[in-house]
Enzyme design. Structure first.
Site, PDB file in Angstrom:
ATOM      1  N   LYS A  75      34.701  10.742   6.987  1.00 24.83           N
ATOM      2  CA  LYS A  75      34.158  11.957   6.370  1.00 24.83           C
ATOM      3  C   LYS A  75      34.535  13.156   7.243  1.00 24.83           C
ATOM      4  CE  LYS A  75      29.648  13.622   4.594  1.00 24.83           C
ATOM      5  NZ  LYS A  75      28.240  13.239   4.366  1.00 24.83           N
ATOM      6  N   SER A 152      26.349  13.566  -0.295  1.00 26.10           N
ATOM      7  CA  SER A 152      27.435  14.425   0.097  1.00 26.10           C
ATOM      8  C   SER A 152      28.699  13.684   0.527  1.00 26.10           C
ATOM      9  CB  SER A 152      26.979  15.323   1.250  1.00 26.10           C
ATOM     10  OG  SER A 152      26.640  14.540   2.394  1.00 26.10           O
ATOM     11  N   SER A 176      22.828  10.571   1.380  1.00 30.77           N
ATOM     12  CA  SER A 176      24.226  10.915   1.128  1.00 30.77           C
ATOM     13  C   SER A 176      25.239   9.787   1.164  1.00 30.77           C
ATOM     14  CB  SER A 176      24.687  11.976   2.118  1.00 30.77           C
ATOM     15  OG  SER A 176      24.364  13.233   1.616  1.00 30.77           O
TER      16      SER A 176
HETATM   17  N1  GLN Z   1      21.272  15.006  -1.464  1.00 32.90           N
HETATM   18  C1  GLN Z   1      20.590  15.361  -0.260  1.00 32.90           C
HETATM   19  C2  GLN Z   1      20.714  16.859  -0.046  1.00 32.90           C
HETATM   20  O1  GLN Z   1      20.949  17.513  -0.966  1.00 32.90           O
HETATM   21  C3  GLN Z   1      21.085  14.521   0.871  1.00 32.90           C
HETATM   22  C4  GLN Z   1      22.162  15.072   1.719  1.00 32.90           C
HETATM   23  C5  GLN Z   1      22.558  14.139   2.840  1.00 32.90           C
HETATM   24  O2  GLN Z   1      22.064  13.031   2.973  1.00 32.90           O
HETATM   25  N2  GLN Z   1      23.454  14.628   3.707  1.00 32.90           N
HETATM   26  O3  GLN Z   1      20.550  17.397   0.995  1.00 32.90           O
END
Ligand code: GLN
Length: 488
Positions: A75, A152, A176
């Site tokens: 990532k 993400s 994420s």
């Molecule tokens: N979907 C979550 C957010 O909007 C999780 C993001 C993550 O785990 N980096 O922040």
């Protein structure tokens, strides 16, 4: 069939038997990266990956290191020395770090070959795969590009599910890795907070941020855990512990899983719900005790707003260094404030700006007590309730997401329990720090869906044992986008 469609262990076996070579694997993975139709990549690491793979061809494949010569994707929020790292944000355009993240270093030492850096929701905030500065990442299961892959860690998920690499590193602050894993038919594992060093992982909300990853099966998730869990003096929160589990690898004995009635009551989709309920029956037949309990509706409903307050506040504070001076492009401006304002106006998307506005608001001196500190108290209450229930159990299970991957811009009732609770409960494992795993259990309309199991902190090996039982029960291992022939 290509070796890239297989799991790490099978590719390792093929390497040992001389059926393939690191350079062949690497070339093929690079070709697939270049043919990618899901907008999954920030950068192709072509030269360096090939150079390493060709060098590996000359050496003997070690029996005891399964990562040798295995291509993978990282990532783009992990620092890679000399290789551009943007976290998919314009504010870090052309930023080239001076040091390696510990995770990347460990993979390098194991001679795994990083072929590309994956696109992501900007700065790891968001869950749709739509906010990267290079545009939306698509779900390989949906060639029409109508359904999201989630985020993400969107590019990391897409690269494994599109058979480009057998594993990819993501990061998980709220869900994420575990949510996109559900939409992409993959195993998504978030180990206990503190076990894997976060050195070189760009901070979103450090009290929640966890190194997490995608694999094609539970065994591979275990292999990665063995490799990456290492005490690291570069990360003051890195723990020095040895993980233990008393039973053998695939025993279902003496396992109790909880089902939260007030979580599952909101599951409306008949197809996914039936498959999930069938799975619970089969697990019972194998000796796993399934116990229904009530978590407490208000506490469940509090996870999402609590997550937002804490993570936005931490994000605002931790990203204060993104000012247009220290990293990335430096805009015009007569004063420091002006440079910073221009950098942030140009550099961040609306989602980031919104989160920083809310984060600043909850951190204002006059708001801290009523908002930030209160959210921290609620977090503690949620974790206390979880620990109380898990005192007599090994984990809890539910569908990882209430549906298959949603369509972009699909209307959802954002105030419904199905959204507030079921679409956002996975952050509970970030609150507690405990290990949490998503694994596929079925397909609906040719799109995957999954369960998630969350366990107590440091029960990572036990959780993987439970996951292995589930994997054997469903037979859903090595799932990847069925039309792998598209590369030919
Ligand atoms: N979907 C979550 C957010 O909007 C999780 C993001 C993550 O785990 N980096 O922040």
């Amino acid at each position: 069939m290509s070796y890239l469609d297989l799991d790490i262990l099978s590719i390792h076996k093929a390497l040992l038997e001389g059926k393939t070579k690191p350079s062949l694997l690497c070339k093929e993975a690079l070709e697939r990266v270049k043919k990618d139709t899901n907008n999954a990549f920030e950068l192709v690491n072509e030269e360096e990956a090939l150079r390493l793979a060709l060098k590996l061809d000359e050496e003997e494949v070690p029996f005891d290191n399964v990562f040798y010569g295995i291509p993978y994707v990282l990532k783009d929020n992990y620092s890679t020395k000399g290789i551009k790292t943007t976290a998919s944000s314009n504010i870090l355009n052309d930023f080239v770090p001076l040091y390696d993240a510990s995770v990347y270093k460990l993979l390098k030492e194991a001679k795994a070959v990083m072929v590309a850096k994956a696109s992501m929701d900007e700065l790891a905030m968001g869950g749709t795969g739509t906010t990267s500065h290079i545009g939306t990442t698509y779900n390989p299961y949906d060639p029409k590009h109508e359904r999201m892959i989630g985020g993400s860690s969107s590019g990391s998920a897409a690269s494994v599910s599109a058979s480009i690499v057998p594993f990819a590193i993501g990061s998980d602050t709220g869900d994420s890795v575990r949510k996109p894993a559900s939409y992409a038919g993959l195993v998504g594992f978030k180990p206990t907070w503190g076990l894997i060093s976060r050195y070189g992982l760009f901070s979103y909300a450090p009290s929640l941020d966890t190194v997490a990853y995608f694999t094609r099966g539970v065994d591979d998730a275990r292999l990665l855990l063995n490799l990456l869990v290492k005490h690291d003096l570069n990360d003051a929160t890195s723990l020095d512990v040895t993980l233990e589990d008393d039973e053998s690898k695939d025993e279902a004995k003496n396992i109790t899983l909880l089902v939260f009635k007030d979580l599952d009551v909101n599951l409306k989709d008949e197809v996914t719900k039936n498959v999930y309920h069938n799975l619970l029956c089969k697990l019972k037949e194998q000796g796993i005790t399934i116990k229904e309990v009530t978590f407490g509706h208000d506490l469940l409903a509090a996870i999402y707003p609590t997550y937002n307050v804490i993570s936005f506040a931490e994000a605002t504070s931790n990203n204060a260094n993104l000012d247009g001076v220290k990293f990335g492009p430096r805009p015009e401006g007569k004063t420091y404030q002006e440079v910073m304002m221009n950098a942030r106006t140009e550099g961040f998307s609306n989602l980031i700006k919104r989160r920083f506005v809310i984060g600043s608001y909850v951190l204002y001196k006059e708001n801290q007590k009523t908002l930030f500190l209160r959210a921290k108290k609620v977090r503690r209450k949620i974790v206390e309730r979880l620990n109380e229930l898990l005192a007599d159990a090994d984990g809890f299970i539910s569908l990882a997401a209430p549906s298959i991957a949603p369509k972009f811009f699909e209307a959802t009732d954002k105030l419904s329990d199905a959204y507030v609770i079921n679409d956002n409960y996975l952050a509970i494992a970030n609150f507690s720090g405990g290990p949490s795993i998503t694994l596929p259990i079925g397909l609906k309309d040719k799109m995957p869906f999954a369960v998630n199991v969350t366990a107590k902190t440091f029960d990572d090996l036990k959780l993987l044992r439970i996951a292995k039982v589930i994997e054997k029960t469903t037979g859903m291992k090595g799932l990847s986008y069925p039309e792998v022939n598209k590369y030919e």
